[in-house]
Design an enzyme around this catalytic site. Structure first.
Site, mmCIF file in Angstrom:
data_model
loop_
_atom_site.group_PDB
_atom_site.id
_atom_site.type_symbol
_atom_site.label_atom_id
_atom_site.label_comp_id
_atom_site.label_asym_id
_atom_site.label_seq_id
_atom_site.Cartn_x
_atom_site.Cartn_y
_atom_site.Cartn_z
ATOM 1 C CB THR A 30 -3.629 -28.793 33.652
ATOM 2 O OG1 THR A 30 -4.775 -27.992 33.837
ATOM 3 C CG2 THR A 30 -3.502 -29.659 32.430
ATOM 4 C CB VAL A 31 1.299 -30.046 34.731
ATOM 5 C CG1 VAL A 31 2.558 -30.684 34.418
ATOM 6 C CG2 VAL A 31 1.000 -28.864 33.677
ATOM 7 C CB ALA A 60 1.035 -30.473 48.392
ATOM 8 C CE LYS A 94 5.219 -21.022 31.840
ATOM 9 N NZ LYS A 94 4.222 -21.811 31.091
ATOM 10 N N GLY A 154 6.576 -27.331 26.597
ATOM 11 C CA GLY A 154 5.747 -28.900 27.235
ATOM 12 C C GLY A 154 6.573 -29.834 26.666
ATOM 13 C CB ILE A 191 9.487 -30.042 22.482
ATOM 14 C CG1 ILE A 191 8.180 -29.861 21.641
ATOM 15 C CG2 ILE A 191 10.757 -30.172 21.454
ATOM 16 C CD1 ILE A 191 8.079 -28.476 20.854
ATOM 17 C CG ASP A 195 4.568 -18.561 28.707
ATOM 18 O OD1 ASP A 195 4.502 -19.072 29.881
ATOM 19 O OD2 ASP A 195 4.624 -18.948 27.507
ATOM 20 C CE LYS A 213 6.564 -21.510 27.889
ATOM 21 N NZ LYS A 213 5.376 -21.575 27.121
HETATM 22 N N1 HSE Z 1 0.718 -20.636 28.486
HETATM 23 C C1 HSE Z 1 1.722 -21.416 27.775
HETATM 24 C C2 HSE Z 1 1.390 -21.378 26.494
HETATM 25 C C3 HSE Z 1 1.219 -22.858 28.364
HETATM 26 O O1 HSE Z 1 0.395 -20.935 25.714
HETATM 27 O O2 HSE Z 1 2.400 -22.011 25.523
HETATM 28 C C4 HSE Z 1 2.882 -23.760 28.381
HETATM 29 O O3 HSE Z 1 3.844 -23.153 29.022
#
Ligand code: HSE
Length: 433
Positions: free
Chosen positions: A13-14, A43, A103, A132, A134, A199, A203
């Site tokens: 995706t990214v 890659a 992260k 993301g 920001i 997650d 961050k």
């Molecule tokens: N799983 C993360 C979220 C994706 O929902 O924010 C972005 O880091």
């Protein structure tokens, strides 16, 4: 002038978003850098159907990119700990700058990675790892560089915020919304990272280090997810004039740095309470500027690519003036890092929302308020639901109290004969500076 050559590792995706933004905005980006950016090699495990890569060299070996002498900057978008860590260290040893959206990698291995980068005089940039698109790292490291940061609080996991928003707006059940978040591609590969707060803790750990100039200490971050937040709590919060948000909060106190991720009641009139769905937002309180708020997409192909490419632009600009490492990785000079400890949770002071189920008979509330009074906990509001059976829900909002005292009081309340089950509790933050 020769282009700066980029190798992209990870073309999901990214990675695909980064490739497309570099192509589509080529002219505008080159106007900013003064030197074009070319993708030298990609890659990938499989082709990305959203990208036309033309003649770009493709490999399935990420280390071929890290060892490619024609690559100046490696973009790491494979995620996770290994082999991402080895890949990044290899690129650094080969004198390549690195841009990453990873992260977990920075929060857990960042101290080691930044030390290697300093040794080899290269940049490891990580704006895309947090919230993301920001530009929050940029804001903290540069825009707010005049300030002593007092605290910051953020909604930094889009999946968690999407789940809480759907529960509140549509009264939907937790698991049902999680399934939808997975189907929409918001959730991490392992969705427990989203719902259990890991997650967000990755961050927040990074944001705290950039805000306060402390080393990265992910293992010290208090981490509580949203899996225990019930539809009842969401509705109760609403009726009391609050919203439940999954916040990452870090604050400088005299005794140390608070570093915590947990569901939080915040007043509904705060802008942060009105950040809905997968959107992210970070509120930063600086001692010169006061509160500032940063809002935007916290995930997704091109929002995240926006941050990846901005990091590339910074690197190319610095290369142009032959100044490879202008910015300290964690904002503060290496010899000026602070050793402020992370504050243990039982010393953290917050107000609390409590929900408990009690027998409907005289004197029960008196016993509960006695326990709170004895623990020095002042009650802000108390509400007993109209009784429908012999067991009734009671909601209590407290004034701020040290968490250790609240833990003791909750234990004592749970031990009462007329209180059944566990006391649910959610911290409350006013976020008013
Ligand atoms: N799983 C993360 C979220 C994706 O929902 O924010 C972005 O880091």
């Amino acid at each position: 002038m020769k282009p700066v050559r980029v190798g992209i590792c990870g073309f999901g995706t990214v990675g695909g978003g980064t490739f497309n933004v570099l192509q589509r905005n080529f002219n505008e980006i080159t106007r900013r850098t003064g030197r074009s950016i070319a993708v030298e090699q990609i890659a990938q495990r499989r082709p990305n159907p959203n990208c036309d890569v033309g003649n770009t060299a493709i490999t399935d070996d990420i280390f071929a990119v890290a060892n490619n002498p024609n690559v100046d900057v490696l973009v790491e978008l494979i995620g996770g700990h290994e082999p991402a860590k080895e890949l990044v260290l290899t690129a650094i040893q080969n004198g390549k700058h690195v841009v990453t959206a990873n992260k977990a990698l920075i929060a857990v291995h960042g101290n080691e990675i930044f030390a290697a980068a300093r040794k080899h005089n290269v940049v490891v940039a990580y704006e895309a790892a947090i919230a993301g698109g920001i530009p929050i790292v940029k804001a903290l490291r540069e825009g707010l560089a005049a300030n002593s940061i007092d605290w910051l609080a953020g909604i930094i996991n889009g999946t968690g915020n999407f789940i809480l928003t759907e529960m509140r707006d549509k009264g939907r059940a937790f698991n049902d919304v999680l399934k939808e978040a997975q189907a929409l591609g918001y959730a991490e590969a392992d969705p427990t990272f989203d719902v259990e707060g890991i997650d967000a803790a990755h961050k927040l750990t990074i944001l705290s280090s950039v805000a306060f100039g402390i080393s990265l200490q992910f293992d010290q971050c208090y981490t509580e997810g949203i899996s225990k937040v019930s539809a009842e709590d969401v509705a109760n919060a609403e009726s009391l004039g609050f919203r439940i948000k999954h916040l990452g909060l870090t604050r400088r106190t005299e005794d140390g740095i608070e570093l915590r991720v947990h569901p939080t009641l915040i007043p509904e009139k705060r802008l942060l309470a009105n950040v809905h769905g997968v959107m992210n937002a970070v509120l930063v309180e600086g001692n010169a500027v006061g509160p500032t708020l940063y809002y935007g997409s916290g995930a997704g192909a091109e929002p995240t690519a926006s941050a990846v490419v901005a990091d590339l632009v910074d690197i190319v600009r610095d290369m142009a003036v032959d100044q490879n490492v202008r910015m300290p990785s964690l904002a503060f000079q290496e010899n000026a890092m602070s050793d402020s400890p992370i504050l243990p949770m039982d010393k953290v002071v917050t107000a609390f929302y409590m929900r408990m189920t009690v027998s409907e008979k005289p004197g029960v509330l008196a016993q509960i308020t006695q326990i709170l009074g004895d623990a020095g906990i002042s009650i802000e509001a108390i509400r007993q639901q109209t009784h429908v059976s012999s067991q009734v829900p009671v909601i209590i909002l407290t004034r701020p109290v040290a968490e250790g005292h609240m833990n003791d009081a909750i234990k004592a309340i749970e031990a009462l004969q007329d209180v059944s089950g566990e006391v649910a509790r959610i911290r409350v933050e006013n976020l008013d500076g």
